[in-house]
Enzyme design. Structure first.
Site, mmCIF file in Angstrom:
data_model
loop_
_atom_site.group_PDB
_atom_site.id
_atom_site.type_symbol
_atom_site.label_atom_id
_atom_site.label_comp_id
_atom_site.label_asym_id
_atom_site.label_seq_id
_atom_site.Cartn_x
_atom_site.Cartn_y
_atom_site.Cartn_z
ATOM 1 N N THR A 1 0.797 -1.223 0.000
ATOM 2 C CA THR A 1 0.000 0.000 0.000
ATOM 3 C C THR A 1 0.833 1.278 0.000
ATOM 4 O O THR A 1 1.943 1.303 0.549
ATOM 5 C CB THR A 1 -0.904 0.025 1.247
ATOM 6 N N GLU B 1 0.296 3.630 1.859
ATOM 7 C CA GLU B 1 0.475 4.041 3.257
ATOM 8 C C GLU B 1 1.914 3.800 3.719
ATOM 9 O O GLU B 1 2.369 4.406 4.683
ATOM 10 C CB GLU B 1 -0.469 3.248 4.169
ATOM 11 N N TYR C 1 -0.865 0.276 10.924
ATOM 12 C CA TYR C 1 -1.247 -0.399 9.678
ATOM 13 C C TYR C 1 -0.104 -0.318 8.658
ATOM 14 O O TYR C 1 0.299 -1.324 8.064
ATOM 15 C CB TYR C 1 -2.519 0.256 9.115
ATOM 16 N N LYS D 1 2.086 -3.369 7.133
ATOM 17 C CA LYS D 1 2.113 -3.607 5.678
ATOM 18 C C LYS D 1 3.545 -3.609 5.162
ATOM 19 O O LYS D 1 3.874 -4.345 4.222
ATOM 20 C CB LYS D 1 1.294 -2.529 4.954
#
Ligand code: GDD
Length: 344
Positions: free
Chosen positions: A129, A131, A157, A161
Site C-alpha cells: 500500500t 500508506e 497499519y 504492511k
C-alpha cells in the site's frame, strides 16, 4: 486446463472485484473467509448470492495449519493475499492485532505455500500500500512515489504492511518464489466499506438527498489522496502475476485531490454547492441555501496523519500495459449514484 486462484479477503472490496475478473477469465476461484464460519452463516450466504462461482474456504490468516491444508488441497496457480485489517484509523486502536493479521499473516500465507511444496509452482501477490510511503515532505517526489521511493509508514497499519512487503521480497530472494507486491494507492468504488472516507461521504450525501440526514461529520479535510477505481486496480494485480519475472509495481492515477474536493464534487451530484467558512475544528461546509452540511469532528483525526499521497504509475503503464479507465469525477459520480439507489 483452467487455472486456479486462491484469494484471501475475498469478501472485501478488492476480493469481490478480483473474484469476478478471474471468473470472467476462466479461473476456478477459491476464496478465504475468516474464522470458524460455516457456509450456512448469513455473511457467507450473502456473499455467495453475489458470487456463486467462488468456492469458499474457511481458514484464518492467523492459523498456519488451516492455510497449509487449504494449499495442499487446492494447489493454486495464483494466490492473492488481500486479507488485512485495512482501516488506518482502527489500527491505532488495535496495533497488535494489526501486526498479527496485516503483518505476520503474510508470512503465514507464504509459509503455507512452501510447506505444501508449492514454492516452485504457485505465484503470490501481496497487497502492499501507498500508506508505506507516509506522505512526508522529505520523501515525497514532485512527480509522485515510485517503486524506488523511500518508505516511512505513519500508522501501525502502514508498519505492518511494510513488514508484509519485505517478507514477500525475502521469500522471493530466499526461496526463488514468484512472489511480488502491488503498491496500490487508494482505490474506491461502490463496494467500498462505509468506514472509509469516500464511501462515508457518498453515503451521507445520498442520505441527505433522501431526507434521512442533514449533515456529515468528518476529520481532516486537508488530507490529499490519489484516488482510483478498485475495478481498474484488480486488473493491474492480475497483470503483475502474468509477467515473466516477479517485480513490484505501483498502481495509481497520478493525480491527488483533497477530502474537501471529494466532498464538493459529491454534493454537486445532488445539486448542492458547498462553500466553506471557519477554520480547523470550526470549519463548516454550507450549501447555497445556507444549511450546514459538513462539520468537523476531531474524533476522526488520527494520531499521525499521511497528509499527501500521489503515485506515479509509469512503470505499470509501460511494462504491464495497465491503464485506469475511471477518472476522479467519474469515481465520485459512480459512488454517489450507487448510494442514491441504496439509500432510496
Ligand atoms: N475514514 C475516515 N473517516 N477518514 C477521514 C475522515 C473520516 O471521517 N475525515 C477525514 N478523513 C481522512 C483521513 O484522515 C485520511 O487522511 C483520508 O481521509 C483517507 O482516509 P481513509 O478513507 O480511511 O483511507 P486511508 O487513506 O487512510 O487508507 C486507505 O488507503 C490506503 C492506501 O493508501 C485504506 O484503503 C488502506 O487500507 C489503504 O492501504
Amino acid at each position: 486446463m483452467s487455472k486456479t486462484a486462491f484469494i484471501t479477503g475475498v469478501n472485501g472490496q478488492d476480493g469481490g472485484h478480483l473474484a469476478k475478473l478471474l471468473n470472467d477469465k476462466g479461473y476456478k476461484v477459491y476464496g478465504v473467509m475468516r474464522g470458524q464460519m460455516e457456509a450456512s452463516h448469513p455473511r457467507a450466504q450473502k456473499f455467495l448470492e453475489e458470487f456463486p462461482y467462488v468456492n469458499l474456504v474457511f481458514a484464518d490468516l492467523l492459523d498456519l495449519s488451516s492455510l497449509t491444508h487449504a494449499m495442499q488441497e487446492i494447489q493454486p496457480d495464483e494466490v492473492y493475499n488481500l486479507a488485512a485489517i485495512s482501516h488506518v484509523g482502527y489500527s491505532f486502536r488495535d496495533p497488535l492485532l494489526t501486526a498479527d493479521v496485516t503483518g505476520k499473516g503474510v508470512t503465514n500465507v507464504l509459509e503455507a505455500i512452501r510447506l505444501a511444496g508449492l514454492a516452485d509452482k504457485t505465484r503470490f501477490y501481496q497487497a502492499s500500500t501507498s500508506e508505506m510511503f507516509g506522505g512526508l515532505d522529505y520523501n515525497r517526489p514532485e512527480t509522485g512515489y515510485t517503486e524506488e521511493s523511500t518508505f516511512h509508514p505513519r500508522s501501525p497499519y502502514g508498519v505492518a504492511k511494510l513488514y508484509g512487503h519485505w517478507i514477500t521480497q525475502n521469500y522471493r530472494e530466499s526461496y526463488g518464489m514468484f512472489a511480488l507486491s502491488g503498491i496500490l494507492f487508494n482505490h474506491e468504488g461502490d463496494r467500498r466499506g462505509p468506514e472509509f472516507v469516500t464511501r462515508k461521504i457518498t453515503k451521507t450525501v445520498a442520505r441527505i438527498k433522501h431526507g434521512k440526514q442533514e449533515f456529515m461529520e468528518l476529520g481532516n479535510m486537508d488530507s490529499k489522496r490519489d484516488w482510483g477505481y478498485a475495478g481498474d486496480y484488480v486488473e493491474g494485480m492480475w497483470r503483475m502475476l502474468q509477467q515473466d519475472k516477479p517485480k513490484d509495481y505501483v498502481l495509481a492515477t497520478g493525480e491527488t485531490h483533497s477530502v474537501r474536493e471529494f466532498v464538493e464534487l459529491a454534493f454537486k451530484e445532488i445539486g448542492l454547492d458547498i462553500s466553506w467558512r471557519g477554520e480547523a475544528e470550526d470549519e463548516e461546509g454550507v450549501d447555497q441555501n445556507g444549511i450546514v452540511r459538513v462539520k468537523v469532528n476531531p474524533q476522526f483525526y488520527r494520531p499521525a496523519e499521511v497528509n499527501l499521497l500521489l503515485g506515479n504509475p509509469t512503470a505499470a503503464e509501460e511494462e504491464l500495459g495497465w491503464k485506469r479507465n475511471v477518472d476522479f469525477p467519474g469515481l465520485v459520480k459512480l459512488m454517489v449514484e450507487k448510494d442514491l439507489e441504496v439509500e432510496a
